[in-house]
Enzyme design. Structure first.
Site, mmCIF file in Angstrom:
data_model
loop_
_atom_site.group_PDB
_atom_site.id
_atom_site.type_symbol
_atom_site.label_atom_id
_atom_site.label_comp_id
_atom_site.label_asym_id
_atom_site.label_seq_id
_atom_site.Cartn_x
_atom_site.Cartn_y
_atom_site.Cartn_z
ATOM 1 N N ASN A 148 42.988 40.891 39.952
ATOM 2 C CA ASN A 148 42.709 39.206 40.457
ATOM 3 C C ASN A 148 43.443 38.253 39.884
ATOM 4 O O ASN A 148 43.558 36.956 40.333
ATOM 5 C CB ASN A 148 41.198 39.103 39.908
ATOM 6 C CG ASN A 148 40.941 39.317 38.473
ATOM 7 O OD1 ASN A 148 41.227 40.694 38.102
ATOM 8 N ND2 ASN A 148 40.218 38.547 37.844
ATOM 9 N N SER A 198 32.199 42.159 46.953
ATOM 10 C CA SER A 198 31.432 41.101 46.592
ATOM 11 C C SER A 198 31.741 39.901 47.865
ATOM 12 O O SER A 198 32.837 40.116 48.532
ATOM 13 C CB SER A 198 32.143 40.275 45.380
ATOM 14 O OG SER A 198 31.691 39.168 45.186
ATOM 15 N N HIS A 200 31.540 36.601 48.045
ATOM 16 C CA HIS A 200 31.948 35.447 48.197
ATOM 17 C C HIS A 200 33.504 35.327 48.120
ATOM 18 O O HIS A 200 34.073 34.114 48.068
ATOM 19 C CB HIS A 200 31.466 34.612 46.808
ATOM 20 C CG HIS A 200 31.993 34.905 45.578
ATOM 21 N ND1 HIS A 200 32.603 33.993 44.936
ATOM 22 C CD2 HIS A 200 31.464 35.907 44.720
ATOM 23 C CE1 HIS A 200 32.812 34.694 43.576
ATOM 24 N NE2 HIS A 200 32.234 35.923 43.601
ATOM 25 N N THR A 236 12.925 42.142 46.747
ATOM 26 C CA THR A 236 13.183 41.632 48.176
ATOM 27 C C THR A 236 14.629 41.327 48.176
ATOM 28 O O THR A 236 15.096 40.672 47.634
ATOM 29 C CB THR A 236 12.129 40.482 48.130
ATOM 30 O OG1 THR A 236 10.949 41.094 48.032
ATOM 31 C CG2 THR A 236 12.194 39.973 49.964
ATOM 32 N N CYS A 322 36.888 33.345 35.626
ATOM 33 C CA CYS A 322 35.705 33.913 34.854
ATOM 34 C C CYS A 322 36.062 33.934 33.466
ATOM 35 O O CYS A 322 35.145 33.762 32.605
ATOM 36 C CB CYS A 322 35.301 35.208 35.086
ATOM 37 S SG CYS A 322 35.269 35.548 36.794
HETATM 38 N N1 PLP Z 1 36.054 42.271 40.076
HETATM 39 C C1 PLP Z 1 36.956 41.459 40.152
HETATM 40 C C2 PLP Z 1 38.597 42.354 40.447
HETATM 41 C C3 PLP Z 1 37.008 40.120 40.341
HETATM 42 O O1 PLP Z 1 38.032 39.251 40.902
HETATM 43 C C4 PLP Z 1 35.664 39.453 40.413
HETATM 44 C C5 PLP Z 1 35.454 38.323 40.423
HETATM 45 O O2 PLP Z 1 36.393 37.164 40.311
HETATM 46 C C6 PLP Z 1 34.558 40.380 40.182
HETATM 47 C C7 PLP Z 1 34.808 41.774 39.866
HETATM 48 C C8 PLP Z 1 33.217 40.119 40.107
HETATM 49 O O3 PLP Z 1 32.487 39.685 41.200
HETATM 50 P P1 PLP Z 1 31.391 38.474 41.293
HETATM 51 O O4 PLP Z 1 32.071 37.249 41.249
HETATM 52 O O5 PLP Z 1 31.058 38.835 42.633
HETATM 53 O O6 PLP Z 1 30.296 39.068 40.289
#
Ligand code: PLP
Length: 375
Positions: A148, A198, A200, A236, A322
């Site tokens: 990422n 994921s 989003h 749910t 993050c």
């Molecule tokens: N793994 C990777 C490589 C990510 O880039 C991300 C989010 O940035 C995640 C896991 C976590 O996903 P989520 O935001 O849906 O918890």
């Protein structure tokens, strides 16, 4: 607005938003109810499951919905390792997302031994290093499909083959959160037991994810309750998000090639602009996918440059969203010097971006870097 931070999150696709809205206001039954509205809701749930499965080249029965990619990874890793009779050794890489690293650290505190494979300076992890790390008591190997922060693609197919040859009992988890709808997901070819995704990151709302669990693999749940998702993820179901995720998967699957080419062109345009206007900039890592590019503008602190870009309505990121201002553990693992890490920007494209976005970014970078280098 020029949003170029799609590795952090994406806008919800209008078609997906429409479905979510309909499920919230009209088709709002509980999939567990036995009346007509419940049956309709259950149908919506299973349609979404089929769409996610189709994008992941999996069977619908192999898909478990979760609240996000992080939960999917927690479920896979904790669920797999806490099963009785498994070895006590885990292998991962030093460039994983916090969702993996912090879950693995937790398992380490519970007595598991963890080997962290280190990247080279381009952000790649070697198959030979994995081969050397496998032990008779290896219970699990977990790694990402695409990074990422720097956009490297890991050789999951080769990893899977080596793991299953050397330790047939070991389970293989792939974090494909940044790979979904960009790189074809091939569970069987990769010998993957688990794959996290994921919503989003691909145009579905926040609050929905999924875990592929290979048929025949049994794991322990994290939560206990009403037995939804075959008991693996009770509670749910978040049907509006799930329905929107299904729709986003359907659209992304249909447009995958076309979208990839669009992003490739945008990335090439950006790189050409960087070469012409900032020949002194340095790329961090080798971005194998064109969606994520990481580069440093020496002398320009990324936190400050980010603010200058923001004033021009241009949004990028300084490393992973993050990490929130913390120095990037990925760039540190690649052993880049501090000044380079401190001035690193991540630009992440989506098919919805245009040439105008790239031009606005280059212009804003020109203004920002001139200002900061003068200061
Ligand atoms: N793994 C990777 C490589 C990510 O880039 C991300 C989010 O940035 C995640 C896991 C976590 O996903 P989520 O935001 O849906 O918890």
């Amino acid at each position: 607005m020029h949003y170029l931070d799609h590795a952090a999150t994406t806008a919800v696709l209008p078609e997906a938003a429409r479905i979510a809205c309909r499920v919230m206001t009209e088709q709002f039954g509980n999939p567990s109810s036995v009346h007509k509205m419940g049956i309709e809701a259950s149908g919506i749930l299973e349609t979404a499951r089929r769409e996610v499965a189709a994008l992941m080249n999996a069977e619908p029965s192999e898909i478990t919905f979760t609240s996000c990619g992080t939960e999917a990874t927690n479920l896979a890793l904790s669920g797999a390792c806490r099963r009785k009779g498994r070895g006590r050794h885990i292998i991962t890489t030093a460039i994983e997302h916090a969702a993996t690293l912090n879950t693995v650290r937790r398992l380490e505190q519970e007595g598991f031994e963890v080997t962290y494979l280190q990247p080279d300076s381009s952000g790649h992890i070697s198959v030979d290093d994995l081969r050397a790390a496998i032990r008779p008591d290896t219970a699990l190997f977990t790694c990402m499909l695409a990074n990422n922060e720097v956009g490297t693609q890991l050789p999951v197919r080769e990893f899977g083959a080596v793991l299953k040859k050397r330790a047939p009992e070991a389970l293989f988890h792939v974090d494909a959160v940044q790979g979904l709808a960009r790189i074809p997901i091939k569970p069987k070819l990769w010998h993957a037991d688990f794959i996290s995704v994921s919503g989003h990151k691909i145009g579905a709302p926040k609050g929905v994810g999924a875990l592929y669990i290979r048929k025949g693999v049994h794991i322990a749940p994290l939560l206990f309750g009403g037995g939804q998702e075959r008991g693996l993820r009770p509670g749910t179901e978040g049907l509006p998000g799930i329905a929107a995720f299904g729709e986003a998967c359907r659209l992304r699957r249909e447009q995958m090639q076309e979208n990839y080419s669009k992003v490739e062109q945008l990335c090439a345009l950006f790189r050409a602009g960087v070469e012409a206007r900032f020949p002194w900039a340095v790329y961090n890592g080798m971005s194998d996918i064109p969606h994520v590019v990481n580069l440093s503008f020496p002398g320009c602190k990324s936190e400050v440059l980010l603010r200058v870009l923001e004033m021009r309505n241009v949004y990028v990121s300084s490393g992973s969203a993050c990490a929130r201002g913390k120095a990037s553990h990925v760039l540190a693992a690649m052993k880049l010097e501090h000044a380079r890490i401190d001035s690193a920007l991540r630009v992440s494209f989506a098919p919805s971006n245009t040439q105008k976005d790239v031009e606005a970014l280059l212009d804003a970078l020109e203004e920002g870097t001139k200002r900061l280098r003068r200061a």
